[in-house]
Design a protein around this motif. Structure first.
Motif, PDB file in Angstrom:
ATOM      1  N   ASP A 134      11.522 -10.757   6.566  1.00 54.52           N
ATOM      2  CA  ASP A 134      10.751 -10.898   5.768  1.00 54.52           C
ATOM      3  C   ASP A 134      11.140 -11.131   4.189  1.00 54.52           C
ATOM      4  OD1 ASP A 134       9.565 -11.147   8.309  1.00 54.52           O
ATOM      5  OD2 ASP A 134       7.729 -10.256   8.126  1.00 54.52           O
ATOM      6  N   ALA A 135      11.316 -10.306   4.077  1.00 53.85           N
ATOM      7  CA  ALA A 135      11.436 -10.686   2.152  1.00 53.85           C
ATOM      8  C   ALA A 135      12.679 -11.553   1.606  1.00 53.85           C
ATOM      9  CB  ALA A 135      12.178  -9.462   1.617  1.00 53.85           C
ATOM     10  N   ARG A 136      13.405 -12.014   2.911  1.00 49.51           N
ATOM     11  CA  ARG A 136      15.185 -12.667   2.302  1.00 49.51           C
ATOM     12  C   ARG A 136      13.931 -13.885   2.758  1.00 49.51           C
ATOM     13  NH1 ARG A 136      20.393 -13.226   4.770  1.00 49.51           N
ATOM     14  NH2 ARG A 136      21.065 -14.755   3.422  1.00 49.51           N
ATOM     15  N   ALA A 137      13.685 -13.928   3.741  1.00 55.77           N
ATOM     16  CA  ALA A 137      12.912 -15.474   4.547  1.00 55.77           C
ATOM     17  C   ALA A 137      12.054 -15.928   3.117  1.00 55.77           C
ATOM     18  CB  ALA A 137      12.245 -15.406   5.365  1.00 55.77           C
ATOM     19  N   THR A 160       4.187 -23.069   4.873  1.00 59.08           N
ATOM     20  CA  THR A 160       3.252 -23.214   5.899  1.00 59.08           C
ATOM     21  C   THR A 160       3.352 -21.400   6.497  1.00 59.08           C
ATOM     22  OG1 THR A 160       2.259 -25.331   6.700  1.00 59.08           O
ATOM     23  CG2 THR A 160       2.658 -23.360   8.313  1.00 59.08           C
ATOM     24  N   LEU A 161       5.375 -21.702   6.204  1.00 65.05           N
ATOM     25  CA  LEU A 161       5.774 -20.134   6.842  1.00 65.05           C
ATOM     26  C   LEU A 161       5.779 -18.816   5.717  1.00 65.05           C
ATOM     27  CD1 LEU A 161       9.074 -21.343   8.073  1.00 65.05           C
ATOM     28  CD2 LEU A 161       7.305 -20.769   9.486  1.00 65.05           C
ATOM     29  N   LEU A 162       5.646 -19.528   4.336  1.00 61.37           N
ATOM     30  CA  LEU A 162       5.608 -18.675   3.524  1.00 61.37           C
ATOM     31  C   LEU A 162       3.818 -17.053   3.770  1.00 61.37           C
ATOM     32  CD1 LEU A 162       6.436 -20.071   0.656  1.00 61.37           C
ATOM     33  CD2 LEU A 162       7.303 -17.260   1.149  1.00 61.37           C
ATOM     34  N   SER A 163       2.934 -18.607   3.850  1.00 65.19           N
ATOM     35  CA  SER A 163       1.549 -18.422   4.368  1.00 65.19           C
ATOM     36  C   SER A 163       1.565 -17.041   5.600  1.00 65.19           C
ATOM     37  CB  SER A 163       0.653 -19.389   4.599  1.00 65.19           C
ATOM     38  OG  SER A 163       0.795 -19.870   3.762  1.00 65.19           O
ATOM     39  N   LEU A 164       1.771 -17.646   6.629  1.00 64.97           N
ATOM     40  CA  LEU A 164       2.665 -16.890   7.402  1.00 64.97           C
ATOM     41  C   LEU A 164       3.041 -15.100   7.811  1.00 64.97           C
ATOM     42  CD1 LEU A 164       3.327 -19.456  10.318  1.00 64.97           C
ATOM     43  CD2 LEU A 164       1.185 -18.243   9.925  1.00 64.97           C
ATOM     44  N   ILE A 165       3.933 -15.419   6.147  1.00 62.24           N
ATOM     45  CA  ILE A 165       4.607 -14.451   6.098  1.00 62.24           C
ATOM     46  C   ILE A 165       3.777 -13.304   5.679  1.00 62.24           C
ATOM     47  CG2 ILE A 165       6.226 -13.193   5.170  1.00 62.24           C
ATOM     48  CD1 ILE A 165       7.715 -15.205   5.275  1.00 62.24           C
ATOM     49  N   ALA A 166       3.205 -14.154   4.707  1.00 62.43           N
ATOM     50  CA  ALA A 166       1.868 -12.978   3.906  1.00 62.43           C
ATOM     51  C   ALA A 166       0.527 -12.570   4.657  1.00 62.43           C
ATOM     52  CB  ALA A 166       1.363 -14.349   3.101  1.00 62.43           C
ATOM     53  N   GLU A 167       0.075 -13.356   5.806  1.00 68.00           N
ATOM     54  CA  GLU A 167      -0.612 -13.210   6.474  1.00 68.00           C
ATOM     55  C   GLU A 167      -0.540 -11.723   7.447  1.00 68.00           C
ATOM     56  OE1 GLU A 167      -4.013 -12.270   8.464  1.00 68.00           O
ATOM     57  OE2 GLU A 167      -4.010 -13.368   6.822  1.00 68.00           O
ATOM     58  N   ARG A 168       1.272 -11.794   8.025  1.00 68.42           N
ATOM     59  CA  ARG A 168       1.680 -11.643   8.875  1.00 68.42           C
ATOM     60  C   ARG A 168       2.371  -9.513   7.846  1.00 68.42           C
ATOM     61  NH1 ARG A 168       6.437 -12.973  12.215  1.00 68.42           N
ATOM     62  NH2 ARG A 168       7.820 -12.778  10.251  1.00 68.42           N
ATOM     63  N   GLN A 169       2.261  -9.510   6.532  1.00 67.80           N
ATOM     64  CA  GLN A 169       1.973  -8.453   5.966  1.00 67.80           C
ATOM     65  C   GLN A 169       0.285  -8.162   5.391  1.00 67.80           C
ATOM     66  OE1 GLN A 169       4.492 -10.099   2.515  1.00 67.80           O
ATOM     67  NE2 GLN A 169       6.078  -9.547   3.228  1.00 67.80           N
ATOM     68  N   ARG A 170       0.318  -8.607   5.236  1.00 69.16           N
ATOM     69  CA  ARG A 170      -1.022  -7.958   4.666  1.00 69.16           C
ATOM     70  C   ARG A 170      -1.757  -7.690   6.318  1.00 69.16           C
ATOM     71  NH1 ARG A 170      -6.049  -8.745   6.636  1.00 69.16           N
ATOM     72  NH2 ARG A 170      -5.169 -10.506   8.630  1.00 69.16           N
ATOM     73  N   GLN A 171      -1.569  -7.996   7.743  1.00 68.76           N
ATOM     74  CA  GLN A 171      -2.039  -6.982   8.852  1.00 68.76           C
ATOM     75  C   GLN A 171      -1.002  -5.885   9.218  1.00 68.76           C
ATOM     76  OE1 GLN A 171      -4.472  -9.012  11.207  1.00 68.76           O
ATOM     77  NE2 GLN A 171      -4.436  -6.260  11.734  1.00 68.76           N
ATOM     78  N   ALA A 172       0.029  -5.952   8.449  1.00 75.89           N
ATOM     79  CA  ALA A 172       0.547  -4.891   8.831  1.00 75.89           C
ATOM     80  C   ALA A 172      -0.091  -3.828   7.436  1.00 75.89           C
ATOM     81  CB  ALA A 172       2.566  -5.327   8.492  1.00 75.89           C
ATOM     82  N   ARG A 173      -0.045  -4.211   7.000  1.00 78.03           N
ATOM     83  CA  ARG A 173      -1.024  -3.031   5.345  1.00 78.03           C
ATOM     84  C   ARG A 173      -1.601  -3.003   6.233  1.00 78.03           C
ATOM     85  NH1 ARG A 173       1.053  -6.938   1.735  1.00 78.03           N
ATOM     86  NH2 ARG A 173      -0.681  -7.877   1.703  1.00 78.03           N
ATOM     87  N   GLU A 174      -2.626  -3.564   6.668  1.00 75.23           N
ATOM     88  CA  GLU A 174      -3.670  -3.294   7.500  1.00 75.23           C
ATOM     89  C   GLU A 174      -3.715  -2.400   8.640  1.00 75.23           C
ATOM     90  OE1 GLU A 174      -7.332  -5.505  10.055  1.00 75.23           O
ATOM     91  OE2 GLU A 174      -7.309  -6.067   7.718  1.00 75.23           O
ATOM     92  N   ASP A 175      -2.809  -2.386   9.465  1.00 71.35           N
ATOM     93  CA  ASP A 175      -2.715  -1.724  10.533  1.00 71.35           C
ATOM     94  C   ASP A 175      -2.760  -0.335  10.121  1.00 71.35           C
ATOM     95  OD1 ASP A 175      -3.061  -4.364  11.921  1.00 71.35           O
ATOM     96  OD2 ASP A 175      -1.157  -4.618  12.527  1.00 71.35           O
ATOM     97  N   GLN A 176      -1.506  -0.482   9.144  1.00 69.83           N
ATOM     98  CA  GLN A 176      -0.876   1.422   8.517  1.00 69.83           C
ATOM     99  C   GLN A 176      -1.726   1.743   7.934  1.00 69.83           C
ATOM    100  OE1 GLN A 176       2.190   1.825   8.296  1.00 69.83           O
ATOM    101  NE2 GLN A 176       1.753   4.004   7.785  1.00 69.83           N
ATOM    102  N   ARG A 177      -2.915   1.147   7.400  1.00 72.58           N
ATOM    103  CA  ARG A 177      -4.107   1.812   6.078  1.00 72.58           C
ATOM    104  C   ARG A 177      -5.317   2.657   7.589  1.00 72.58           C
ATOM    105  NH1 ARG A 177      -4.024  -2.427   3.052  1.00 72.58           N
ATOM    106  NH2 ARG A 177      -5.450  -3.616   3.854  1.00 72.58           N
ATOM    107  N   ARG A 178      -5.311   1.920   8.782  1.00 66.46           N
ATOM    108  CA  ARG A 178      -5.915   1.973   9.678  1.00 66.46           C
ATOM    109  C   ARG A 178      -4.763   3.590  10.562  1.00 66.46           C
ATOM    110  NH1 ARG A 178      -6.423  -3.643  12.528  1.00 66.46           N
ATOM    111  NH2 ARG A 178      -8.170  -4.376  11.519  1.00 66.46           N
TER     112      ARG A 178
END
Length: 166
Positions: free
Chosen positions: A84-87, A111-129
């Motif tokens: 994701d970071a390289r993309a 659009t892809l940048l927005s999707l990556i940002a959302e996926r990363q936000r979701q991953a951070r939220e999942d990690q916090r949970r």
């Protein structure tokens, strides 16, 4: 006067034409999306080969089209090559259309940048949970151990009491 009107109409018409995305760029983006859908269904080894081919294309000509192709290969959902970071870095380098003209490539990159940002936000939220669940499990284990110690203490008191009463 008619000549001036014709000139004004021609200038306006030319301006409208420049606001339309270039057909070749639109076809190129449609082709990239079709390739992504096709490659996403392939086995992991074939996805790896597709990513390697995208990398080679990018190495030969680092333009917006090959940048998008490589970024999309790096974003395949189950690929071993996912990065994701390289993309994100590749997509951030896609240039907007010139002179305010819409750019399908740029729109896709955003659009892809927005999707990556959302996926990363979701991953951070999942990690916090997950971390919260881990803390809760440790706390529950600590309480259970405390209760077990209290039960053992009560049993010891009961044994002592029975011995003394005999």
């Amino acid at each position: 006067m008619n000549g001036l009107r014709a000139l004004a109409a021609a200038v306006l018409l030319a301006g409208c034409v420049s606001l339309q995305p270039r057909p070749d760029e639109t076809r190129e983006v449609a082709s990239l999306l079709a390739d992504y859908r096709r490659v996403a269904t392939l086995p992991a080894e074939e996805q790896r080969r597709a990513a390697a081919a995208a990398q080679q294309s990018y190495d030969k000509a680092a333009d917006d089209a090959t940048r998008l192709g490589l970024a999309m290969a790096l974003l395949l959902p189950h690929a071993q090559t996912r990065d994701d970071a390289r993309a994100q870095a590749l997509l951030a380098a896609v240039t907007p259309g010139s002179e305010g003209a819409p750019s399908p490539r740029y729109d896709l990159a955003q659009t892809l940048l927005s999707l990556i940002a959302e996926r990363q936000r979701q991953a951070r939220e999942d990690q916090r949970r997950l971390e919260a669940l881990g803390r809760q499990a440790r706390e529950d284990r600590r309480r259970s151990e405390e209760m077990q110690q209290k039960i053992e203490s009560l049993r010891a008191i009961d044994r002592d009491f029975r011995r003394k009463s005999q």
